[in-house]
Motif scaffolding. Structure first.
Motif, PDB file in Angstrom:
ATOM      1  N   MET A 221       0.699  -0.947   0.344  1.00 29.63           N
ATOM      2  CA  MET A 221       0.205   0.112  -0.085  1.00 29.63           C
ATOM      3  C   MET A 221       1.206   1.153   0.357  1.00 29.63           C
ATOM      4  O   MET A 221       0.374   1.967  -0.878  1.00 29.63           O
ATOM      5  N   GLN A 222       1.650   1.324   0.614  1.00 32.14           N
ATOM      6  CA  GLN A 222       2.753   2.300   1.142  1.00 32.14           C
ATOM      7  C   GLN A 222       3.378   2.778  -0.285  1.00 32.14           C
ATOM      8  O   GLN A 222       3.790   3.812  -1.024  1.00 32.14           O
ATOM      9  N   GLN A 223       4.044   1.939  -1.610  1.00 37.61           N
ATOM     10  CA  GLN A 223       4.366   2.037  -2.504  1.00 37.61           C
ATOM     11  C   GLN A 223       3.410   2.373  -3.100  1.00 37.61           C
ATOM     12  O   GLN A 223       3.710   3.124  -4.406  1.00 37.61           O
ATOM     13  N   LEU A 224       2.032   2.326  -3.511  1.00 39.81           N
ATOM     14  CA  LEU A 224       0.862   2.905  -4.078  1.00 39.81           C
ATOM     15  C   LEU A 224       0.494   4.074  -4.062  1.00 39.81           C
ATOM     16  O   LEU A 224       0.521   4.439  -4.564  1.00 39.81           O
ATOM     17  N   LEU A 225       0.458   4.453  -3.024  1.00 41.03           N
ATOM     18  CA  LEU A 225      -0.059   5.677  -2.985  1.00 41.03           C
ATOM     19  C   LEU A 225       0.944   6.840  -2.630  1.00 41.03           C
ATOM     20  O   LEU A 225       1.526   7.654  -3.232  1.00 41.03           O
ATOM     21  N   SER A 226       2.607   6.023  -2.715  1.00 42.59           N
ATOM     22  CA  SER A 226       4.336   7.022  -3.074  1.00 42.59           C
ATOM     23  C   SER A 226       3.649   7.468  -4.652  1.00 42.59           C
ATOM     24  O   SER A 226       4.193   8.329  -5.424  1.00 42.59           O
ATOM     25  N   CYS A 227       3.097   6.235  -5.727  1.00 40.85           N
ATOM     26  CA  CYS A 227       2.486   6.965  -7.151  1.00 40.85           C
ATOM     27  C   CYS A 227       2.114   8.118  -7.438  1.00 40.85           C
ATOM     28  O   CYS A 227       1.866   8.511  -8.621  1.00 40.85           O
ATOM     29  N   LEU A 228       1.700   8.134  -6.146  1.00 40.71           N
ATOM     30  CA  LEU A 228       0.420   9.604  -6.417  1.00 40.71           C
ATOM     31  C   LEU A 228       0.975  11.136  -6.789  1.00 40.71           C
ATOM     32  O   LEU A 228       2.258  11.237  -6.240  1.00 40.71           O
ATOM     33  N   LYS A 229       0.732  12.087  -8.207  1.00 43.16           N
ATOM     34  CA  LYS A 229       1.502  13.245  -8.154  1.00 43.16           C
ATOM     35  C   LYS A 229       1.489  14.146  -6.549  1.00 43.16           C
ATOM     36  O   LYS A 229       0.735  14.089  -6.392  1.00 43.16           O
ATOM     37  N   THR A 230       2.516  15.123  -6.980  1.00 42.09           N
ATOM     38  CA  THR A 230       3.010  15.821  -6.173  1.00 42.09           C
ATOM     39  C   THR A 230       1.990  17.506  -6.651  1.00 42.09           C
ATOM     40  O   THR A 230       3.144  18.521  -7.796  1.00 42.09           O
ATOM     41  N   PRO A 231       1.178  18.146  -5.667  1.00 41.37           N
ATOM     42  CA  PRO A 231      -0.357  18.037  -5.011  1.00 41.37           C
ATOM     43  C   PRO A 231      -0.935  17.150  -6.189  1.00 41.37           C
ATOM     44  O   PRO A 231      -1.797  16.978  -6.821  1.00 41.37           O
ATOM     45  N   SER A 232      -1.579  15.900  -5.305  1.00 42.95           N
ATOM     46  CA  SER A 232      -2.394  15.415  -5.525  1.00 42.95           C
ATOM     47  C   SER A 232      -4.034  15.937  -5.453  1.00 42.95           C
ATOM     48  O   SER A 232      -3.903  16.687  -4.396  1.00 42.95           O
ATOM     49  N   GLU A 233      -5.115  15.314  -5.982  1.00 49.72           N
ATOM     50  CA  GLU A 233      -5.788  16.369  -5.961  1.00 49.72           C
ATOM     51  C   GLU A 233      -7.221  15.464  -5.164  1.00 49.72           C
ATOM     52  O   GLU A 233      -7.678  15.644  -4.556  1.00 49.72           O
ATOM     53  N   SER A 234      -7.547  14.289  -5.673  1.00 48.85           N
ATOM     54  CA  SER A 234      -8.405  13.387  -4.881  1.00 48.85           C
ATOM     55  C   SER A 234      -7.979  12.359  -5.012  1.00 48.85           C
ATOM     56  O   SER A 234      -6.912  11.010  -5.146  1.00 48.85           O
ATOM     57  N   LEU A 235      -7.935  11.950  -3.822  1.00 49.76           N
ATOM     58  CA  LEU A 235      -7.584  10.170  -2.948  1.00 49.76           C
ATOM     59  C   LEU A 235      -9.494   9.292  -2.734  1.00 49.76           C
ATOM     60  O   LEU A 235      -9.512  10.601  -1.941  1.00 49.76           O
ATOM     61  N   SER A 236      -9.538   8.417  -2.865  1.00 51.85           N
ATOM     62  CA  SER A 236     -10.702   7.667  -2.401  1.00 51.85           C
ATOM     63  C   SER A 236     -10.116   6.305  -2.189  1.00 51.85           C
ATOM     64  O   SER A 236     -10.120   5.944  -2.810  1.00 51.85           O
ATOM     65  N   ILE A 237     -10.751   6.025  -1.227  1.00 51.01           N
ATOM     66  CA  ILE A 237     -10.344   4.317  -0.454  1.00 51.01           C
ATOM     67  C   ILE A 237     -11.346   3.859  -0.141  1.00 51.01           C
ATOM     68  O   ILE A 237     -11.790   4.446   1.341  1.00 51.01           O
ATOM     69  N   THR A 238     -12.440   3.072  -0.788  1.00 52.31           N
ATOM     70  CA  THR A 238     -13.237   2.113  -0.122  1.00 52.31           C
ATOM     71  C   THR A 238     -12.725   1.087  -0.010  1.00 52.31           C
ATOM     72  O   THR A 238     -12.676   0.126  -1.113  1.00 52.31           O
ATOM     73  N   ARG A 239     -14.824   0.304   0.910  1.00 54.75           N
ATOM     74  CA  ARG A 239     -13.937  -0.839   0.730  1.00 54.75           C
ATOM     75  C   ARG A 239     -12.693  -1.843   1.509  1.00 54.75           C
ATOM     76  O   ARG A 239     -12.323  -2.955   0.523  1.00 54.75           O
ATOM     77  N   TYR A 240     -11.884  -1.093   1.746  1.00 54.88           N
ATOM     78  CA  TYR A 240     -10.983  -1.434   2.191  1.00 54.88           C
ATOM     79  C   TYR A 240     -10.892  -1.245   3.808  1.00 54.88           C
ATOM     80  O   TYR A 240     -10.364  -0.347   4.331  1.00 54.88           O
ATOM     81  N   LEU A 241      -9.591  -2.141   4.528  1.00 54.11           N
ATOM     82  CA  LEU A 241     -10.021  -2.148   5.809  1.00 54.11           C
ATOM     83  C   LEU A 241      -8.239  -1.631   5.549  1.00 54.11           C
ATOM     84  O   LEU A 241      -6.666  -2.181   5.675  1.00 54.11           O
TER      85      LEU A 241
END
Length: 356
Positions: free
Chosen positions: A242-262
């Motif tokens: 998960m950390q590697q996945l989130l690190s792929c976001l652009k700086t600055p990111s505009e939107s992040l949605s995480i649903t149905r995931y613990l």
């Protein structure tokens, strides 16, 4: 206008002399009235660089699409291009736009065709793909938005081979055939350099074999490092990824949605420390958020009120703490009332109101 449409053959023979300001209204009437031959001829003689067919063809129609493509064929077949010819982009995307918008100026050696594609291929999409495949040396078909659903991997690869991957800006991947990714999708994914909006839905990577896919997926995903919007819906990635996945976001990111995931406490810790999220405009943690700490954040009444609709959806929420913020008496009342239906909520901490 009516005289021009009464005799298609006569109008076609005089298109060279038709004032260019009449082309859009005549074209629109020919399209609406299904003047097939005139429509083809006007596509071939289009005096602007941009033809927004998507603004007219609201409902996909194979016959009309074939007429438009027939006009392109007429244009491509001419050894000497008409002196007034300028058409560079034919837009077939399903988007809301006005046919009367300013005609964009392009200078293309090959005709480019824009389209959005969803991999539940309908008849008009199949028609377009077959046509483009047969003319790939003279016509460049490119896609801005592409949705890959449950579909045979071989077909996905065959279709992706038609599109330049560096033109794709939006991608939705909705498939449990993730084992097909290495051979059929990965090589394209790494070249989607303009990708800014991504939605991953129902992707499960649990076993050791899946883990290898996850490593490859993330390595390719990180190459298109321009993600402004990321949506993860009902996926399962091992938490170490998960950390590697989130690190792929652009700086600055505009939107992040995480649903149905613990999300684990470690995930939340990484989220809170992720510099790429420092200017996040939109966040959605539906069915994942358990603890919310908003202590000493210089928040006022309007800030907390803005959170209420989102908090109402956080069914897993157990603890809320909004100590040391400048709010009035009315806001804690609204917070308590709005979250009364959250059955898992057991601890709520509010600051003393300004009136006190």
């Amino acid at each position: 206008m009516q005289n021009l449409l009464l005799n298609d053959a006569s109008t076609i023979s005089t298109l060279e002399y038709l004032p260019i300001n009449l082309f859009p209204p005549v074209f629109k009437e020919a399209f609406t009235g299904r003047h097939t031959q005139l429509l083809k001829a006007m596509v071939a003689a289009w005096p602007f660089s941009y033809l927004p067919m998507s603004a007219l063809m609201k409902t996909p129609n194979v016959e009309l699409l074939q007429d438009i493509l027939g006009g392109v064929d007429i244009l491509q077949a001419q050894k000497v291009r008409p002196r007034w010819w300028r058409l560079g982009v034919l837009d077939l995307r399903n988007v809301n736009q006005d046919f009367w918008d300013i005609w964009a100026m392009y200078a293309q050696q090959r005709l480019k065709m824009r389209s959005n594609l969803r991999f539940h291929l309908k008849e008009h999409q199949t028609c377009l793909l077959q046509w483009a495949q047969e003319r790939k040396d003279s016509v460049q078909l490119y896609c801005v938005k592409i949705d890959i659903c449950a579909f045979p991997g071989e077909i996905i690869k065959e279709v992706l081979d038609i599109f330049p991957p560096d033109d794709i800006e939006e991608l939705e991947l909705f498939t449990n055939h993730i084992l097909l990714f290495p051979g059929h999708i990965a090589s394209h994914f790494g070249h989607m350099t303009k990708l800014r909006k991504i939605r991953l839905t129902y992707i499960f990577l649990e076993t050791d074999t899946h883990d290898m896919c996850a490593v490859l997926f993330l390595s390719q995903f990180s190459k298109s490092n321009s993600h402004e919007q990321l949506s993860l819906d009902g996926i399962y990635f091992p938490h170490r990824h998960m950390q590697q996945l989130l690190s792929c976001l652009k700086t600055p990111s505009e939107s992040l949605s995480i649903t149905r995931y613990l999300l684990t406490p470690l995930d939340f810790k990484h989220l809170s420390q992720c510099q790429r999220l420092c200017q996040l405009k939109h966040g959605n943690l539906t069915n994942t958020l358990q603890t919310l700490e908003l202590v000493n954040c210089n928040m006022g009444d309007s800030d907390l009120r803005a959170l209420l609709p989102a908090l109402n959806q956080c069914s897993q929420l157990t603890t809320v703490n909004s100590y040391d913020n400048d709010i009035s008496t009315a806001v804690p009342k609204k917070l308590v009332q709005s979250m009364a239906n959250l059955s898992n909520l057991t601890a709520e901490f509010y600051p003393a109101p300004l009136e006190c």
